[in-house]
Design an enzyme around this catalytic site. Structure first.
Site, PDB file in Angstrom:
ATOM      1  N   GLY A 206       0.982  -1.115  -0.059  1.00 59.16           N
ATOM      2  CA  GLY A 206      -0.127   0.023  -0.012  1.00 59.16           C
ATOM      3  C   GLY A 206       0.876   1.257  -0.019  1.00 59.16           C
TER       4      GLY A 206
ATOM      5  N   GLY B  20      -0.449   4.899  -0.765  1.00 56.97           N
ATOM      6  CA  GLY B  20      -1.247   5.319   0.356  1.00 56.97           C
ATOM      7  C   GLY B  20      -1.002   6.456   1.183  1.00 56.97           C
TER       8      GLY B  20
ATOM      9  N   ASP C   8       2.546  -2.008  -4.566  1.00 59.91           N
ATOM     10  CA  ASP C   8       1.021  -1.079  -4.652  1.00 59.91           C
ATOM     11  C   ASP C   8       0.264  -1.631  -5.820  1.00 59.91           C
ATOM     12  OD1 ASP C   8      -0.216   1.636  -2.979  1.00 59.91           O
ATOM     13  OD2 ASP C   8      -0.946   1.319  -4.866  1.00 59.91           O
TER      14      ASP C   8
ATOM     15  N   ILE D 128      -1.748  -7.771  -3.934  1.00 59.11           N
ATOM     16  CA  ILE D 128      -1.356  -8.434  -2.619  1.00 59.11           C
ATOM     17  C   ILE D 128      -2.191  -9.834  -2.537  1.00 59.11           C
ATOM     18  CG2 ILE D 128      -0.217  -6.668  -1.114  1.00 59.11           C
ATOM     19  CD1 ILE D 128      -3.379  -6.818   0.397  1.00 59.11           C
TER      20      ILE D 128
ATOM     21  N   TYR E 243     -15.101  -3.358   7.078  1.00 57.55           N
ATOM     22  CA  TYR E 243     -13.705  -3.050   7.254  1.00 57.55           C
ATOM     23  C   TYR E 243     -13.238  -3.121   9.069  1.00 57.55           C
ATOM     24  CZ  TYR E 243      -9.848   0.664   7.778  1.00 57.55           C
ATOM     25  OH  TYR E 243      -8.839   1.394   8.115  1.00 57.55           O
TER      26      TYR E 243
ATOM     27  N   LYS F 117     -10.321  -5.520  10.071  1.00 55.08           N
ATOM     28  CA  LYS F 117      -9.199  -5.147  10.851  1.00 55.08           C
ATOM     29  C   LYS F 117      -9.301  -5.953  12.357  1.00 55.08           C
ATOM     30  CE  LYS F 117      -7.138  -1.913   8.628  1.00 55.08           C
ATOM     31  NZ  LYS F 117      -5.777  -2.076   8.026  1.00 55.08           N
TER      32      LYS F 117
HETATM   33  C1  AKB Z   1     -11.589   5.043   7.633  1.00 57.30           C
HETATM   34  O1  AKB Z   1     -11.927   6.236   7.757  1.00 57.30           O
HETATM   35  O2  AKB Z   1     -12.072   4.010   7.127  1.00 57.30           O
HETATM   36  C2  AKB Z   1     -10.124   5.141   8.236  1.00 57.30           C
HETATM   37  C3  AKB Z   1      -9.994   4.702   9.430  1.00 57.30           C
HETATM   38  C4  AKB Z   1     -10.654   5.331  10.553  1.00 57.30           C
HETATM   39  O3  AKB Z   1      -9.638   3.731   9.859  1.00 57.30           O
HETATM   40  N1  AKB Z   1      -9.630   6.585   8.080  1.00 57.30           N
END
Ligand code: AKB
Length: 338
Positions: A10, A13, A35, A55, A154, A158
């Site tokens: 990445g 980024g 990337d 990746i 997301y 994570k």
């Molecule tokens: C997002 O907004 O998805 C990121 C984060 C808070 O991890 N900036």
């Protein structure tokens, strides 16, 4: 001869830019930048090699492994929270399967070089899922073990990757006849929203703060997609890079966990707008909340507790809200758009 290298995924980024700049300033000459897009021109002279690739492409990762001895990995590639809600399965592939690929690469490398491979992972406040606005208002600064019920793809990605990191560090193939001798040294930071003077984020839900500042500096109107009173933690990009490098270099004996909160300041969106209007008096900022994106930030804490990072690896930010604007953001952003 395979050459020793630091792998940054990445790389194009926002964090990649800041990290590669800083590593190069510190004299690191063996960066392999990966990337999906061609590496930005400004970063090209700072890296040993710039690989364009995905990746999820195992063959490409094998080729990197055959050329370099990777002693540490900064695995920054990810689809952020808003983008991930639009294409959740693609987010899962990039954020989770991509991370597994890199963890596996780290295991293979550790076997080849005979030592643990350091694996630095940017996690996020998105792992938190506070159920209601009342609970958010009543919550003290949120610790690493609290409210870990993410409501976004997301955030789920994570949180799961944090667990994968712990698994690859301690329990990988625990039933194998011969235990794995080296494994991975996984270290993660749960970042708040990040604000850079030099780059703009894309696909995140904390993007309203950086977007507001950069729009004002360019004389553009900005329609903020969250309510004025929305409050989540933020951090200036140099502090995010500082945190990554402090954690990367911390002696392993001092670390009491794999995943740490860090934080700097927690302004409301309205407070950010007031500062922006102070510095750019012609800025036109309106609040036109998007209820769906609002519902994401409403589950993220207003403040996090980073006392464990402070105790274990002497973390403290260089910037508070005032100095982030006065000494870092405003001067650099003004210069960027002259
Ligand atoms: C997002 O907004 O998805 C990121 C984060 C808070 O991890 N900036």
């Amino acid at each position: 001869m395979r050459r020793r290298a630091v792998l940054v995924t990445g790389a194009n980024g926002e964090v990649g830019h800041g990290l590669i700049d800083r590593l190069a300033q510190m004299g690191e000459t063996n960066i392999v930048a990966l990337d999906v897009m061609e590496l930005h021109d400004s970063l090209r002279p700072k890296v040993k090699a710039a690989v364009i690739g995905d990746i999820l492409d195992q063959d490409m990762l094998q080729r990197i492994m055959s050329r370099y001895e990777i002693g540490s990995i900064y695995h920054l590639a990810a689809l952020l929270s808003t983008r991930a809600e639009i294409t959740p399965e693609a987010a899962h592939r990039v954020n989770v399967e991509g991370t597994i690929n890199l963890l596996h690469l780290a295991i293979e490398q550790s076997r080849l070089i005979g030592e643990r491979v350091k694996f630095l992972f940017p996690s996020s406040i998105a792992v938190y899922g506070i159920p209601t606005l009342d609970a958010k208002a009543a919550a003290p600064p949120v610790g690493e073990e609290d409210f870990c019920n993410p409501t976004t793809m997301y955030g789920c990605n994570k949180l799961y990757c944090e667990h994968l990191g712990r698994y690859y560090s301690h329990h990988y193939r625990r039933l194998a006849a011969t235990p794995e001798p080296y494994l991975v040294d996984f270290r993660a930071i749960r970042f708040p929203g990040l604000i850079s003077a030099f780059t703009l984020p894309s696909g995140g839900t904390s993007d309203y703060a950086p977007e507001m500042i950069h729009a004002a500096a360019q004389g553009e109107q900005y329609h903020c997609f969250v309510r004025e009173e929305t409050r989540i933690p933020f951090m200036a990009m140099p502090d995010a890079i500082k945190a990554l490098l402090l954690l990367a270099n911390a002696p392993v004996e001092r670390l009491t966990r794999h995943v740490y909160n860090v934080t700097s300041f927690s302004p409301s969106a309205g407070e950010v707008a007031s500062i922006v209007q102070r510095d750019f008096p012609n800025a036109q900022i309106t609040f036109t909340p998007d209820t769906r994106r609002q519902s994401i930030v409403d589950t993220w804490p207003a403040q996090v507790d980073d006392s464990q990072a402070r105790a274990d690896w002497d973390w403290q930010p260089d910037y508070d809200l005032t100095s982030a604007f006065d000494s870092y953001l405003i001067p650099n952003i003004r210069q960027r758009y002259v």
